[in-house]
Scaffold this motif. Structure first.
Motif, PDB file in Angstrom:
ATOM      1  N   GLN A 356       0.827  -1.208   0.000  1.00 35.32           N
ATOM      2  CA  GLN A 356       0.000   0.000   0.000  1.00 35.32           C
ATOM      3  C   GLN A 356       0.862   1.258   0.000  1.00 35.32           C
ATOM      4  OE1 GLN A 356      -2.779   0.115   3.241  1.00 35.32           O
ATOM      5  NE2 GLN A 356      -3.396   2.228   2.851  1.00 35.32           N
ATOM      6  N   MET A 357       1.931   1.249   0.797  1.00 37.69           N
ATOM      7  CA  MET A 357       2.816   2.410   0.844  1.00 37.69           C
ATOM      8  C   MET A 357       3.630   2.550  -0.444  1.00 37.69           C
ATOM      9  SD  MET A 357       1.820   3.675   3.587  1.00 37.69           S
ATOM     10  CE  MET A 357       2.930   5.088   3.654  1.00 37.69           C
ATOM     11  N   LEU A 358       3.975   1.418  -1.040  1.00 37.85           N
ATOM     12  CA  LEU A 358       4.636   1.464  -2.343  1.00 37.85           C
ATOM     13  C   LEU A 358       3.699   2.086  -3.371  1.00 37.85           C
ATOM     14  CD1 LEU A 358       6.447  -1.996  -2.459  1.00 37.85           C
ATOM     15  CD2 LEU A 358       7.554   0.246  -2.636  1.00 37.85           C
ATOM     16  N   ALA A 359       2.428   1.719  -3.332  1.00 38.29           N
ATOM     17  CA  ALA A 359       1.454   2.295  -4.257  1.00 38.29           C
ATOM     18  C   ALA A 359       1.364   3.806  -4.074  1.00 38.29           C
ATOM     19  CB  ALA A 359       0.086   1.650  -4.045  1.00 38.29           C
ATOM     20  N   THR A 360       1.367   4.238  -2.831  1.00 36.67           N
ATOM     21  CA  THR A 360       1.312   5.681  -2.563  1.00 36.67           C
ATOM     22  C   THR A 360       2.538   6.386  -3.132  1.00 36.67           C
ATOM     23  OG1 THR A 360       0.059   5.298  -0.524  1.00 36.67           O
ATOM     24  CG2 THR A 360       1.202   7.417  -0.730  1.00 36.67           C
ATOM     25  N   SER A 361       3.707   5.791  -2.940  1.00 39.99           N
ATOM     26  CA  SER A 361       4.944   6.389  -3.445  1.00 39.99           C
ATOM     27  C   SER A 361       4.945   6.446  -4.969  1.00 39.99           C
ATOM     28  CB  SER A 361       6.157   5.597  -2.952  1.00 39.99           C
ATOM     29  OG  SER A 361       6.176   5.519  -1.548  1.00 39.99           O
ATOM     30  N   TYR A 362       4.561   5.335  -5.595  1.00 37.17           N
ATOM     31  CA  TYR A 362       4.501   5.315  -7.055  1.00 37.17           C
ATOM     32  C   TYR A 362       3.518   6.364  -7.580  1.00 37.17           C
ATOM     33  CZ  TYR A 362       7.174   0.950  -7.578  1.00 37.17           C
ATOM     34  OH  TYR A 362       8.165  -0.007  -7.597  1.00 37.17           O
ATOM     35  N   ALA A 363       2.359   6.476  -6.928  1.00 37.43           N
ATOM     36  CA  ALA A 363       1.342   7.428  -7.388  1.00 37.43           C
ATOM     37  C   ALA A 363       1.854   8.863  -7.298  1.00 37.43           C
ATOM     38  CB  ALA A 363       0.070   7.254  -6.562  1.00 37.43           C
ATOM     39  N   ARG A 364       2.557   9.182  -6.221  1.00 34.86           N
ATOM     40  CA  ARG A 364       3.078  10.553  -6.080  1.00 34.86           C
ATOM     41  C   ARG A 364       4.147  10.860  -7.123  1.00 34.86           C
ATOM     42  NH1 ARG A 364       3.375  12.118   0.375  1.00 34.86           N
ATOM     43  NH2 ARG A 364       1.237  11.489   0.871  1.00 34.86           N
ATOM     44  N   LEU A 365       4.752   9.808  -7.635  1.00 37.45           N
ATOM     45  CA  LEU A 365       5.753  10.000  -8.690  1.00 37.45           C
ATOM     46  C   LEU A 365       5.127   9.932 -10.084  1.00 37.45           C
ATOM     47  CD1 LEU A 365       8.565   7.760  -7.154  1.00 37.45           C
ATOM     48  CD2 LEU A 365       8.649  10.251  -7.440  1.00 37.45           C
ATOM     49  N   GLY A 366       3.803   9.764 -10.129  1.00 31.91           N
ATOM     50  CA  GLY A 366       3.123   9.681 -11.409  1.00 31.91           C
ATOM     51  C   GLY A 366       3.276   8.347 -12.102  1.00 31.91           C
ATOM     52  N   ARG A 367       3.743   7.343 -11.410  1.00 32.17           N
ATOM     53  CA  ARG A 367       3.953   6.015 -11.996  1.00 32.17           C
ATOM     54  C   ARG A 367       2.719   5.151 -11.678  1.00 32.17           C
ATOM     55  NH1 ARG A 367      10.123   4.985  -9.944  1.00 32.17           N
ATOM     56  NH2 ARG A 367       9.715   2.877 -10.773  1.00 32.17           N
ATOM     57  N   SER A 369       0.844   2.957 -13.337  1.00 34.43           N
ATOM     58  CA  SER A 369       0.772   1.529 -13.640  1.00 34.43           C
ATOM     59  C   SER A 369       1.402   0.707 -12.518  1.00 34.43           C
ATOM     60  CB  SER A 369       1.477   1.250 -14.973  1.00 34.43           C
ATOM     61  OG  SER A 369       1.467  -0.135 -15.253  1.00 34.43           O
ATOM     62  N   GLU A 370       2.548   1.157 -12.019  1.00 36.81           N
ATOM     63  CA  GLU A 370       3.215   0.455 -10.925  1.00 36.81           C
ATOM     64  C   GLU A 370       2.432   0.597  -9.615  1.00 36.81           C
ATOM     65  OE1 GLU A 370       7.886   0.973 -11.901  1.00 36.81           O
ATOM     66  OE2 GLU A 370       6.570   2.699 -12.261  1.00 36.81           O
ATOM     67  N   ALA A 371       1.798   1.746  -9.439  1.00 38.61           N
ATOM     68  CA  ALA A 371       0.961   1.942  -8.254  1.00 38.61           C
ATOM     69  C   ALA A 371      -0.214   0.976  -8.265  1.00 38.61           C
ATOM     70  CB  ALA A 371       0.462   3.383  -8.196  1.00 38.61           C
ATOM     71  N   ARG A 372      -0.815   0.802  -9.450  1.00 33.56           N
ATOM     72  CA  ARG A 372      -1.933  -0.130  -9.571  1.00 33.56           C
ATOM     73  C   ARG A 372      -1.487  -1.557  -9.262  1.00 33.56           C
ATOM     74  NH1 ARG A 372      -3.150  -1.014 -15.431  1.00 33.56           N
ATOM     75  NH2 ARG A 372      -1.282  -2.277 -15.061  1.00 33.56           N
ATOM     76  N   ASP A 373      -0.322  -1.944  -9.751  1.00 35.34           N
ATOM     77  CA  ASP A 373       0.185  -3.292  -9.494  1.00 35.34           C
ATOM     78  C   ASP A 373       0.441  -3.502  -8.004  1.00 35.34           C
ATOM     79  OD1 ASP A 373       0.071  -3.860 -12.175  1.00 35.34           O
ATOM     80  OD2 ASP A 373       2.198  -3.487 -12.551  1.00 35.34           O
ATOM     81  N   ALA A 374       0.970  -2.466  -7.338  1.00 33.92           N
ATOM     82  CA  ALA A 374       1.233  -2.580  -5.898  1.00 33.92           C
ATOM     83  C   ALA A 374      -0.069  -2.721  -5.118  1.00 33.92           C
ATOM     84  CB  ALA A 374       2.020  -1.370  -5.413  1.00 33.92           C
ATOM     85  N   LEU A 375      -1.107  -1.978  -5.523  1.00 33.94           N
ATOM     86  CA  LEU A 375      -2.397  -2.104  -4.849  1.00 33.94           C
ATOM     87  C   LEU A 375      -3.014  -3.480  -5.091  1.00 33.94           C
ATOM     88  CD1 LEU A 375      -4.212   1.331  -5.258  1.00 33.94           C
ATOM     89  CD2 LEU A 375      -3.497   0.217  -3.138  1.00 33.94           C
ATOM     90  N   ARG A 376      -2.812  -4.025  -6.274  1.00 34.61           N
ATOM     91  CA  ARG A 376      -3.310  -5.369  -6.556  1.00 34.61           C
ATOM     92  C   ARG A 376      -2.655  -6.378  -5.615  1.00 34.61           C
ATOM     93  NH1 ARG A 376      -1.048  -9.274  -9.117  1.00 34.61           N
ATOM     94  NH2 ARG A 376       0.530  -7.933 -10.086  1.00 34.61           N
ATOM     95  N   LEU A 377      -1.339  -6.237  -5.422  1.00 33.19           N
ATOM     96  CA  LEU A 377      -0.639  -7.132  -4.503  1.00 33.19           C
ATOM     97  C   LEU A 377      -1.097  -6.908  -3.062  1.00 33.19           C
ATOM     98  CD1 LEU A 377       2.993  -7.009  -5.941  1.00 33.19           C
ATOM     99  CD2 LEU A 377       1.411  -8.944  -6.000  1.00 33.19           C
ATOM    100  N   ALA A 378      -1.343  -5.647  -2.701  1.00 29.95           N
ATOM    101  CA  ALA A 378      -1.815  -5.362  -1.346  1.00 29.95           C
ATOM    102  C   ALA A 378      -3.144  -6.066  -1.078  1.00 29.95           C
ATOM    103  CB  ALA A 378      -1.967  -3.854  -1.150  1.00 29.95           C
TER     104      ALA A 378
END
Length: 406
Positions: A356-367, A369-378
């Motif tokens: 979840q925190m990885l998703a937040t970090s990716y989202a703040r960086l505008g990434r 697709s990677e944020a979505r993948d991290a949320l899927r894993l969460a």
């Protein structure tokens, strides 16, 4: 939760290691030490600092009780099946019918047997209690086991938890046609294991008194994590009255005493925990923190030795990189946060909160697709219903934010 052991966390949060597993079944040689520990328990009490909780004693008495719904299920399904194939196999088939688990693992909080059955979910201790309650109804003897797994840490609201694992083996007496009573038979083991904790080794059988003490200690830990210190104190007292040799309960007691200013007794309880389990990482962490806050020449002289002992069993705090990532996010450093959370994932493995925190970090960086993948894993790793709802809501927000990007 399975066994929960409260452990160190960055200030201002206190540390706690509340565990659900400990000694093997009492034997004759162990009777005298148990009695000596029981006689010494009043030394650790500080009743004057805590309000009474008349429900604490009842918690232990209800841990293995069958509800009316459970009794109806037993009469309707289990008893007839047990007459055909034996109690252990009947119960196993009912819980895992056609390969589908009827109840689910959930780490949200510790339930008793009837609560786990009503919700059809619980941590490994709750599900072991539920299984044992049904087993007794069928005349099957449940044997509880402490299971060794690699250290798995989780975070509560205020505390870190070291999670251990308990399962139950069913052994019939032969009166129901069961073949599991043969000499040397190890019975039929019922195990509710989270998908990311498959490697395990049964190391010790534990008594029912210890299991009930672990259950009460879990409730005490959860109450402390929620800031309910009066309830936590009364529950951990009940845990120690059932098993005065449970190191994790002394650790829990030490923390709740510290929270109410009973520093001397808190220190004594933590030292008792270490006397019973010298490498207990939670008690070492908590005693170290207490002495650092307390000051004084004697305390300062002991600190180097305690730090050395702690470093030997825990070279690095379990969530050091997670804490660093949260600080980086708060400071607007999404790149630094991402790097910290990725390091934490290497240490912790599959963990919904880290993803979840990885998703937040990716989202703040505008990434996105990677944020979505991290949320899927969460969502995949989460075994907490409330957390799943939160993650699903965040996933929707993420998709909306991505859609609005030019």
């Amino acid at each position: 939760m399975s066994e929960r052991i409260l452990a160190g966390r960055a200030l201002p949060a206190l540390l706690l290691l509340a565990s659900l597993v400990l000694a093997a079944c009492a034997s004759a040689p162990a009777a005298r030490p148990q009695a000596a520990l029981s006689e010494r328990l009043p030394v650790f009490w500080a009743d004057e600092r805590f309000a009474e909780d008349t429900g604490a004693q009842m918690k232990g008495e209800l841990a293995l009780a069958l509800s009316e719904d459970m009794e109806q299920f037993a009469q309707r399904s289990l008893v007839p099946m047990a007459s055909r194939i034996g109690g252990p196999q009947a119960l196993f088939s009912a819980l895992f019918e056609r390969g589908r688990v009827v109840v689910e693992y959930s780490s949200d909080y510790t339930r008793n047997a009837s609560e786990a059955w009503s919700a059809r979910r619980g941590n490994c201790l709750s599900l072991a209690l539920m299984t044992a309650a049904y087993a007794r109804r069928l005349g099957v003897e449940p044997h509880f086991h402490l299971v060794r797994t690699p250290n798995v840490w989780s975070r509560g609201e205020r505390l870190n938890f070291l999670v251990r694992h308990v399962n139950v083996t069913l052994v019939g007496d032969g009166s129901d046609g069961s073949v599991l009573a043969a000499p040397g038979s190890q019975g039929l083991t019922v195990d509710f294991v989270p998908p990311n904790r498959r490697i395990r080794e049964v190391v010790k059988e534990i008594s029912e008194a210890t299991v009930l003490a672990m259950y009460l200690n879990n409730l005490a830990s959860e109450a402390m994590d929620g800031g309910r210190y009066d309830q936590s104190y009364q529950l951990v007292k009940q845990a120690l009255l059932r098993d005065p040799a449970l190191p994790e309960a002394y650790n829990t007691l030490g923390l709740v005493l510290q929270r109410r200013g009973a520093t001397d007794k808190a220190e004594a309880a933590l030292r008792q925990s270490l006397a019973l389990a010298p490498e207990g990482v939670a008690a070492l962490s908590n005693l170290l923190a207490l002495l650092e806050q307390r000051g004084g020449a004697a305390a300062q002289a002991e600190l180097p030795q305690l730090r050395e002992r702690l470093a030997a069993v825990q070279p690095r705090a379990p969530f050091a990189d997670f804490d660093a990532g949260e600080v980086a996010l708060a400071q607007g450093d999404a790149e630094g946060a991402l790097a910290a959370f990725l390091r934490q994932r290497e240490v912790t493995g599959d963990d919904a909160r880290i993803e979840q925190m990885l998703a937040t970090s990716y989202a703040r960086l505008g990434r996105f697709s990677e944020a979505r993948d991290a949320l899927r894993l969460a969502l995949e790793y989460s075994d907490n219903e409330g957390q799943r709802h939160e993650l699903s809501a965040k996933k929707k927000l993420l998709l909306q934010a991505r859609a609005q990007q030019p």
